[in-house]
Design a protein around this motif. Sequence first.
Motif, PDB file in Angstrom:
ATOM      1  N   TRP A  76       0.789   9.408   2.962  1.00  0.00           N
ATOM      2  CA  TRP A  76       0.343   9.255   1.583  1.00  0.00           C
ATOM      3  C   TRP A  76       1.499   9.527   0.641  1.00  0.00           C
ATOM      4  CZ3 TRP A  76       0.033  11.507  -3.103  1.00  0.00           C
ATOM      5  CH2 TRP A  76      -1.025  11.189  -3.941  1.00  0.00           C
ATOM      6  N   LEU A  97      -0.657   3.966   0.921  1.00  0.00           N
ATOM      7  CA  LEU A  97      -1.443   4.692   1.919  1.00  0.00           C
ATOM      8  C   LEU A  97      -1.248   4.009   3.265  1.00  0.00           C
ATOM      9  CD1 LEU A  97      -4.706   4.833  -0.201  1.00  0.00           C
ATOM     10  CD2 LEU A  97      -2.993   6.640   0.014  1.00  0.00           C
ATOM     11  N   CYS A 102      -7.385   3.350  -5.204  1.00  0.00           N
ATOM     12  CA  CYS A 102      -7.029   4.758  -5.008  1.00  0.00           C
ATOM     13  C   CYS A 102      -6.896   5.511  -6.328  1.00  0.00           C
ATOM     14  CB  CYS A 102      -5.716   4.845  -4.230  1.00  0.00           C
ATOM     15  SG  CYS A 102      -5.204   6.537  -3.884  1.00  0.00           S
ATOM     16  N   CYS A 147     -11.997  10.396   6.180  1.00  0.00           N
ATOM     17  CA  CYS A 147     -11.485   9.607   5.052  1.00  0.00           C
ATOM     18  C   CYS A 147     -12.512   8.604   4.540  1.00  0.00           C
ATOM     19  CB  CYS A 147     -10.190   8.896   5.426  1.00  0.00           C
ATOM     20  SG  CYS A 147     -10.363   7.699   6.765  1.00  0.00           S
ATOM     21  N   TYR A 207      -6.406   0.146  -0.890  1.00  0.00           N
ATOM     22  CA  TYR A 207      -5.520   1.023  -1.655  1.00  0.00           C
ATOM     23  C   TYR A 207      -5.528   0.737  -3.152  1.00  0.00           C
ATOM     24  CZ  TYR A 207      -2.097  -2.773  -1.935  1.00  0.00           C
ATOM     25  OH  TYR A 207      -1.466  -3.952  -2.197  1.00  0.00           O
ATOM     26  N   GLU A 225      -5.522   8.488  -6.377  1.00  0.00           N
ATOM     27  CA  GLU A 225      -4.350   9.331  -6.154  1.00  0.00           C
ATOM     28  C   GLU A 225      -4.697  10.820  -6.167  1.00  0.00           C
ATOM     29  OE1 GLU A 225      -1.292   7.967  -8.909  1.00  0.00           O
ATOM     30  OE2 GLU A 225      -2.026   5.930  -8.615  1.00  0.00           O
ATOM     31  N   CYS A 227     -13.386  10.188   0.269  1.00  0.00           N
ATOM     32  CA  CYS A 227     -12.732   9.497  -0.849  1.00  0.00           C
ATOM     33  C   CYS A 227     -13.757   9.125  -1.929  1.00  0.00           C
ATOM     34  CB  CYS A 227     -12.028   8.236  -0.352  1.00  0.00           C
ATOM     35  SG  CYS A 227     -11.274   7.301  -1.692  1.00  0.00           S
ATOM     36  N   VAL A 238      -8.044  -0.277   4.471  1.00  0.00           N
ATOM     37  CA  VAL A 238      -7.587   0.539   3.354  1.00  0.00           C
ATOM     38  C   VAL A 238      -7.558  -0.317   2.095  1.00  0.00           C
ATOM     39  CG1 VAL A 238      -5.752   2.008   2.483  1.00  0.00           C
ATOM     40  CG2 VAL A 238      -6.178   1.907   4.936  1.00  0.00           C
ATOM     41  N   SER A 267       0.829  -1.208   0.000  1.00  0.00           N
ATOM     42  CA  SER A 267       0.000   0.000   0.000  1.00  0.00           C
ATOM     43  C   SER A 267       0.863   1.258   0.000  1.00  0.00           C
ATOM     44  CB  SER A 267      -0.903   0.010   1.234  1.00  0.00           C
ATOM     45  OG  SER A 267      -1.673   1.194   1.256  1.00  0.00           O
ATOM     46  N   VAL A 298     -12.010   4.150  -0.724  1.00  0.00           N
ATOM     47  CA  VAL A 298     -10.818   3.395  -0.346  1.00  0.00           C
ATOM     48  C   VAL A 298     -10.842   3.020   1.135  1.00  0.00           C
ATOM     49  CG1 VAL A 298      -8.302   3.585  -0.067  1.00  0.00           C
ATOM     50  CG2 VAL A 298      -9.388   4.274  -2.216  1.00  0.00           C
ATOM     51  N   TYR A 299     -11.417   3.869   1.978  1.00  0.00           N
ATOM     52  CA  TYR A 299     -11.346   3.673   3.426  1.00  0.00           C
ATOM     53  C   TYR A 299     -12.677   3.205   4.004  1.00  0.00           C
ATOM     54  CZ  TYR A 299      -7.182   6.471   2.769  1.00  0.00           C
ATOM     55  OH  TYR A 299      -5.969   6.940   2.336  1.00  0.00           O
ATOM     56  N   CYS A 323      -7.992  12.369   0.872  1.00  0.00           N
ATOM     57  CA  CYS A 323      -7.922  11.790   2.219  1.00  0.00           C
ATOM     58  C   CYS A 323      -6.864  12.507   3.056  1.00  0.00           C
ATOM     59  CB  CYS A 323      -7.632  10.298   2.153  1.00  0.00           C
ATOM     60  SG  CYS A 323      -6.099   9.867   1.288  1.00  0.00           S
TER      61      CYS A 323
END
Length: 91
Positions: free
Chosen positions: A77, A20, A60, A35, A57, A62, A39, A55, A18, A43-44, A66
């Motif tokens: 991150w 993250l 994500c 978070c 990830y 990007e 997002c 997570v 990850s 993701v969370y 978050c």
Amino acid sequence: MNIDKKLYTLKYSPDTDSHLIPDIEKCKTCKSKNCTYICPAQVYEWNEEKQELIVNYENCLECGACRVACEKKAINWRYPKGTKGVTFKQG
């Protein structure tokens, strides 16, 4: 185009690690859990029973939302390693 259709146009090449890294102890004391709803790729997830942040990830985008929204500054991150992560394409 709605968010679900836009997310469908993305291509992911997830890393095995990850990019993250949340500070779980800080997450446990966070009241807002920003978070988990800020997002766009969901993701969370907060597991209340285990008192842990899950997570995902691999999903994500990007965007860094978050990191900005975290009131505890608990998310380490960084961008995924080269050739890994999300690829945006026309859709």
